[in-house]
Motif scaffolding. Structure first.
Motif, PDB file in Angstrom:
ATOM      1  N   LEU A 182       0.802  -1.220   0.000  1.00 25.96           N
ATOM      2  CA  LEU A 182       0.000   0.000   0.000  1.00 25.96           C
ATOM      3  C   LEU A 182       0.840   1.277   0.000  1.00 25.96           C
ATOM      4  CD1 LEU A 182      -2.888   1.055   0.023  1.00 25.96           C
ATOM      5  CD2 LEU A 182      -2.834   0.985   2.523  1.00 25.96           C
ATOM      6  N   PRO A 183       1.923   1.376   0.791  1.00 25.03           N
ATOM      7  CA  PRO A 183       2.714   2.624   0.737  1.00 25.03           C
ATOM      8  C   PRO A 183       3.282   2.935  -0.645  1.00 25.03           C
ATOM      9  CG  PRO A 183       3.244   1.375   2.713  1.00 25.03           C
ATOM     10  CD  PRO A 183       2.393   0.484   1.871  1.00 25.03           C
ATOM     11  N   LYS A 227       2.996   6.053  -5.777  1.00 28.37           N
ATOM     12  CA  LYS A 227       2.762   6.150  -7.212  1.00 28.37           C
ATOM     13  C   LYS A 227       1.566   7.048  -7.503  1.00 28.37           C
ATOM     14  CE  LYS A 227       1.936   3.376 -11.365  1.00 28.37           C
ATOM     15  NZ  LYS A 227       1.759   1.996 -11.904  1.00 28.37           N
ATOM     16  N   GLY A 228       0.525   6.909  -6.696  1.00 28.87           N
ATOM     17  CA  GLY A 228      -0.636   7.764  -6.886  1.00 28.87           C
ATOM     18  C   GLY A 228      -0.317   9.226  -6.631  1.00 28.87           C
ATOM     19  N   LEU A 229       0.505   9.497  -5.610  1.00 31.92           N
ATOM     20  CA  LEU A 229       0.889  10.883  -5.324  1.00 31.92           C
ATOM     21  C   LEU A 229       1.718  11.466  -6.459  1.00 31.92           C
ATOM     22  CD1 LEU A 229       1.779  10.646  -1.523  1.00 31.92           C
ATOM     23  CD2 LEU A 229      -0.246  11.688  -2.550  1.00 31.92           C
ATOM     24  N   GLN A 230       2.592  10.654  -7.028  1.00 33.19           N
ATOM     25  CA  GLN A 230       3.385  11.140  -8.158  1.00 33.19           C
ATOM     26  C   GLN A 230       2.478  11.504  -9.328  1.00 33.19           C
ATOM     27  OE1 GLN A 230       6.282   8.128  -9.034  1.00 33.19           O
ATOM     28  NE2 GLN A 230       7.354   8.352  -7.072  1.00 33.19           N
ATOM     29  N   PHE A 253      -2.748   1.158 -10.363  1.00 33.07           N
ATOM     30  CA  PHE A 253      -1.379   1.113  -9.861  1.00 33.07           C
ATOM     31  C   PHE A 253      -0.567   0.022 -10.537  1.00 33.07           C
ATOM     32  CE2 PHE A 253      -3.357   2.980  -5.880  1.00 33.07           C
ATOM     33  CZ  PHE A 253      -2.933   4.257  -6.193  1.00 33.07           C
ATOM     34  N   GLN A 254      -1.229  -0.988 -11.083  1.00 33.26           N
ATOM     35  CA  GLN A 254      -0.505  -2.062 -11.757  1.00 33.26           C
ATOM     36  C   GLN A 254      -0.223  -1.733 -13.221  1.00 33.26           C
ATOM     37  OE1 GLN A 254      -2.228  -5.922 -11.193  1.00 33.26           O
ATOM     38  NE2 GLN A 254      -0.969  -6.912 -12.758  1.00 33.26           N
TER      39      GLN A 254
END
Length: 361
Positions: free
Chosen positions: A103-104, A109-112, A271-272
């Protein structure tokens, strides 16, 4: 005003059978509300015995005595439960732990991605708000905070003792409910009023509907869960077993469950793969499964069991889920159907107009 309520009371409660039905419903509701936790093993066993009565009845038609039929049905049921426990649950547990571990990095990746969007479109996404969100997420993912959550989860391990008690008591109760059904029913009648014809009518009306609903819901969970798992595994989606189980269980909450489970599926797929063709194909296949479930599977399984407006179904899920948690959500539709059956069967006595009342033109 007093005459209005007096007339309403006479119309609704002048029939003794209506009063008996109301007393039975109120008594059962009070028992479930105040003693539901204490009687939970008994209630679970009653529900399981209700579901397993059908195969027992089929064996009785073949000439098998009730004790043997109850034993065979219970053994087969426990075998299925053991296979699921040692076959499916460990895999789901491992994938859940893996998801929490990853999860981290997924959040990074989502924040980027969000930071890139903020750079490209500063008029839509405020950089200050984004930094504030990042700071809050870092606090949430702080090591000490995660440890505190882990300690709380470990504290719930004491409930394993409760599960062990359930594993012993519930099968025994189910066996005796199936084996001694007639004796238990005849013995319990002494605790109910004798004038219960209306209550018996409501029960006969609801019996088949409740059975059809629960049986159909179990079939729907299996079909939707297996179909989703096959799609996720074929596409190579991470945590396919976990997400397949969640998708199957999401049908327990009509209209709301599918919406809730779609979010983690979209996040894991994004994310994948990011916004790629694989992501599009996965969401297309998932949408087809949901469409077939809502437009084909549900009408076939519940055509004779559910005749409620969607607003009533959602309201029932909220009310009964708030009262009894997961069990309340699962039985929300049968309980709402019971309320509807009681309203439809409730007698209404027409009161003759008073002699002093002037005749209507």
């Amino acid at each position: 005003m007093f005459s209005f309520f007096s007339r309403w009371y006479q119309e609704r409660f002048s029939d003794p059978q209506a009063v008996t039905l109301l007393a039975i419903l109120v008594g059962l509701a009070l028992v479930l509300y105040f003693a539901g936790g204490l009687l939970a093993p008994l209630l679970v066993a009653l529900v399981l015995a209700f579901l397993l009565e059908w195969p027992v009845a089929q064996m009785l038609k073949l000439g098998i005595n009730r004790t043997t039929a109850a034993s065979l049905v219970l053994i087969i049921f426990l075998g299925i439960v053991v296979l699921l426990t040692f076959g499916l649950i460990p895999s789901v547990w491992r994938q859940g732990v893996s998801l929490m571990t990853d999860l981290p990095s997924m959040i990074d990746k989502g924040l980027q991605t969000v930071q890139g969007l903020a750079t490209q479109y500063p008029q839509f996404i405020s950089v200050e708000q984004l930094n504030l969100m990042v700071a809050e997420l870092k606090k949430l993912l702080d090591t000490q905070h995660v440890l505190d959550i882990a300690k709380q989860l470990i504290g719930y391990s004491a409930s394993l003792l409760v599960l062990m008690v359930y594993a012993i008591l519930v099968p025994l109760l189910v066996f005796f409910f199936l084996k001694d059904k007639d004796q238990l029913i005849s013995g319990s009648k002494r605790f109910f009023p004798t004038n219960r014809q209306l209550a018996r009518k409501v029960w006969f009306e609801m019996h088949q509907q409740i059975f059809n609903y629960i049986r159909g819901k179990v079939i729907e969970i299996v079909i939707v869960g297996v179909a989703s798992y096959i799609l996720f595994a074929f596409m190579g989606l991470s945590y396919s077993a976990l997400l397949g189980v969640l998708t199957g269980l999401s049908v327990l909450i009509p209209y709301v469950g599918a919406t809730l489970v779609t979010l983690p599926i979209m996040l894991v797929a994004f994310f994948q793969w990011g916004f790629s063709s694989e992501f599009g194909y996965l969401m297309l296949g998932y949408g087809i499964i949901q469409a077939l479930d809502g437009n084909v599977l549900v009408p076939i399984l519940f055509s004779d069991a559910v005749d409620l407006h969607p607003v009533i179904i959602i309201a029932a899920v909220l009310v009964f889920g708030g009262l009894w948690g997961v069990l309340g959500v699962f039985f929300a539709i049968p309980l709402a159907s019971l309320v509807k059956a009681v309203i439809n069967a409730w007698p209404k006595t027409e009161i003759e107009p008073s002699a002093s009342a002037p005749p209507q033109k």
